[in-house]
Design an enzyme around this catalytic site. Structure first.
Site, PDB file in Angstrom:
ATOM      1  N   LYS A   1     -47.512  -2.656 -44.422  1.00  0.00           N
ATOM      2  CA  LYS A   1     -46.844  -1.928 -43.344  1.00  0.00           C
ATOM      3  C   LYS A   1     -46.792  -0.436 -43.654  1.00  0.00           C
ATOM      4  O   LYS A   1     -46.540  -0.042 -44.803  1.00  0.00           O
ATOM      5  CB  LYS A   1     -45.428  -2.487 -43.152  1.00  0.00           C
ATOM      6  CG  LYS A   1     -44.665  -1.913 -41.971  1.00  0.00           C
ATOM      7  CD  LYS A   1     -43.300  -2.586 -41.833  1.00  0.00           C
ATOM      8  CE  LYS A   1     -42.511  -2.061 -40.649  1.00  0.00           C
ATOM      9  NZ  LYS A   1     -41.187  -2.719 -40.524  1.00  0.00           N
TER      10      LYS A   1
ATOM     11  N   SER B   1     -37.199  -7.599 -38.681  1.00  0.00           N
ATOM     12  CA  SER B   1     -38.487  -6.938 -38.465  1.00  0.00           C
ATOM     13  C   SER B   1     -39.680  -7.612 -39.121  1.00  0.00           C
ATOM     14  O   SER B   1     -40.822  -7.236 -38.843  1.00  0.00           O
ATOM     15  CB  SER B   1     -38.408  -5.478 -38.919  1.00  0.00           C
ATOM     16  OG  SER B   1     -37.632  -4.723 -38.015  1.00  0.00           O
TER      17      SER B   1
ATOM     18  N   SER C   1     -40.187  -4.824 -36.202  1.00  0.00           N
ATOM     19  CA  SER C   1     -40.989  -3.615 -36.219  1.00  0.00           C
ATOM     20  C   SER C   1     -42.293  -3.754 -37.020  1.00  0.00           C
ATOM     21  O   SER C   1     -43.161  -2.885 -36.948  1.00  0.00           O
ATOM     22  CB  SER C   1     -40.164  -2.464 -36.823  1.00  0.00           C
ATOM     23  OG  SER C   1     -39.827  -2.723 -38.184  1.00  0.00           O
TER      24      SER C   1
END
Length: 474
Positions: free
Chosen positions: A89, A188, A164
């Protein structure tokens, strides 16, 4: 149909390999790393419209694969993740790459350090396949991003991949990589994993090193794992912690609690049906399901949330910007936010940041209220003799791309934020939570089911999920 099932290009079998299987094949010389990553690169380039990556350099990945094959040929000691490409990420530092956090002010934020958890994965033989797209500054639960563009759901390109950690989940689901790293503050990792139909794991608070990872609220933040099998989650967790224990789990001895209206009310029709079907399947395998309501959750979470957000957000982000060499401060970061919805949410989180009594309220929350809240959770498990609680990961399905406010659910307008209702409590309890795909989808859209265990019992939660996967999902 999932993109990973559609593609008719050569090597279609390689992108379906799990981490454990691919690693075993490469160690045994049955598969070269170059061949493996070549197939994954081909897939990623063929379906680049998913917009899963913010940084992807195929040639550097191929070079790393060549070195992996050379090391094996030279008889070098091979790590448990030898040759395994993982997606990271884009709020997690990897030396030489930009950590953009999906926001304009950090577009050129090239760091000279690698987060310790990424380094552990690399030391075990893993290859960084790319940095993944995300909700701007990790401050939302859809895959919309006004700066980098939205991440599309591999199961339905008109829907959000969840947030996210959007790109990480989409990359695993679409077969670009067998595993990925995300972050989870309020869901997330688990939300996008649920929406993309893969396995997502939030560990106990503090289990993984969070340094070198952009923070929001350190009390609640954790890095997390995504993969297409629980065995892969177990392997990555063991690499990161040195804990390879594998508790024996017999489904017929499991006792799972239904945690009550907070988690189980106002479910979208398809989500409710899929969850009820999963409960029936578990019961058919001998699992005991009991009513075990957790009371007063909404009120308690509200009391805990605001002081933590207002105190920790500006301080933790400012420290990260300084230590990572971003060259800008907190105010400049916020001023550069691209998404109007993100700006609104930051303003709300910081509304009481300058309140005179904030320091005292924060001290009370972290030293008194939060420990008391967590003790009630432990007592709850003892009272009902639970191994875990079980519930739908998200009360509603993946929403349409671009939707940020109210969405239509069963022909009624509800806030998109209902998506994260069920994943929030684990971040305050500090407990491990694992989402796995239900056996039923809703017109091809995945439905996730989550189990949360006791803090520190991560390997037990993983073992329970592995037993369920083996008996129910394969």
């Amino acid at each position: 149909m999932l993109l990973a099932e559609q593609m008719g290009a050569p090597h279609v079998e390689h992108p379906q390999l799990t981490i454990t299987v691919a690693a075993e094949m490469m160690r045994a010389g049955k598969l070269s790393c170059e061949e493996y990553v070549g197939a994954l690169i081909e897939r990623a380039e063929h379906h680049a419209d998913l917009n899963a990556f913010t940084h992807f350099e195929p040639e550097s990945v191929r070079a790393a694969a060549w070195h992996a094959d050379q090391n094996r040929g030279a008889g070098s000691v091979l790590g448990p993740l030898h040759g395994i490409p993982l997606a990271i990420k884009d709020c997690i530092d990897v030396a030489g790459l930009a950590t953009t956090c999906g926001t304009p002010a950090l577009r050129d934020h090239v760091v000279n350090r690698t987060a310790p958890l990424v380094q552990k994965l690399k030391d075990a033989g893993a290859i960084v396949f790319g940095k993944t797209n995300m909700y701007e500054l990790a401050f939302g639960i859809t895959s919309n991003n006004a700066f980098t563009g939205p991440v599309k759901n591999p199961h339905d390109l008109t829907r959000s991949a969840g947030g996210s950690s959007s790109g990480s989940a989409a990359a695993v689901a679409a077969g670009y990589v067998p595993g990925a790293i995300g972050t989870d503050t309020a869901g997330s990792v688990r939300i996008p994993a649920s929406h993309c139909g893969i396995f997502g794991f939030r560990p106990s608070s503090g289990r993984y090193d969070s340094s070198g990872v952009m923070p929001l609220f350190p009390t609640r933040d954790v890095p997390g794992l995504m993969a297409r099998s629980v065995k892969d989650l177990q392997l990555m967790d063991a690499v990161l912690t040195g804990d390879g224990s594998d508790p024996s789990v017999d489904l017929s001895s499991l006792r799972l609690g239904l945690p009550g209206p907070y988690f189980l009310s106002e479910l979208e029709t398809g989500v409710s049906a899929a969850f009820e079907d999963m409960l029936a399947r578990l019961k058919s395998r001998g699992v005991t399901i009991v009513d075990a309501t957790l009371h007063d959750l909404a009120r308690s979470l509200d009391e805990l949330s605001d002081p933590i957000r207002a105190w920790e957000l500006p301080r933790s982000l400012a420290e990260y910007l300084e230590t990572s060499g971003a060259g800008i401060g907190f105010d400049a970061l916020i001023a550069g936010i691209a998404g109007p919805y993100v700006r609104e949410e930051f303003a709300e989180a910081l509304r009481e940041a300058n309140a005179e009594d904030l320091a005292e309220r924060y001290r009370h929350v972290v030293s008194v209220a939060l420990p008391g809240f967590r003790k009630k959770y432990l007592d709850h498990f003892k009272e009902f003799q639970l191994d875990a609680i079980i519930f739908p990961t998200t009360p509603i399905l993946a929403t349409a791309l671009g939707e940020e406010g109210d969405v239509l659910v069963d022909n009624q307008a509800v806030s998109v934020w209902r998506t994260m209702r069920n994943t929030v409590p684990a971040s305050f309890y500090g407990t491990p939570g694992l989402t796995f795909p239900s056996t039923n989808s809703v017109q091809g859209i995945p439905v996730g089911v989550e189990i949360d265990g006791l803090p520190g019992k991560d390997r037990k939660v993983l073992a329970m999920a592995a037993a369920m996967e083996a008996r129910l999902l394969r």
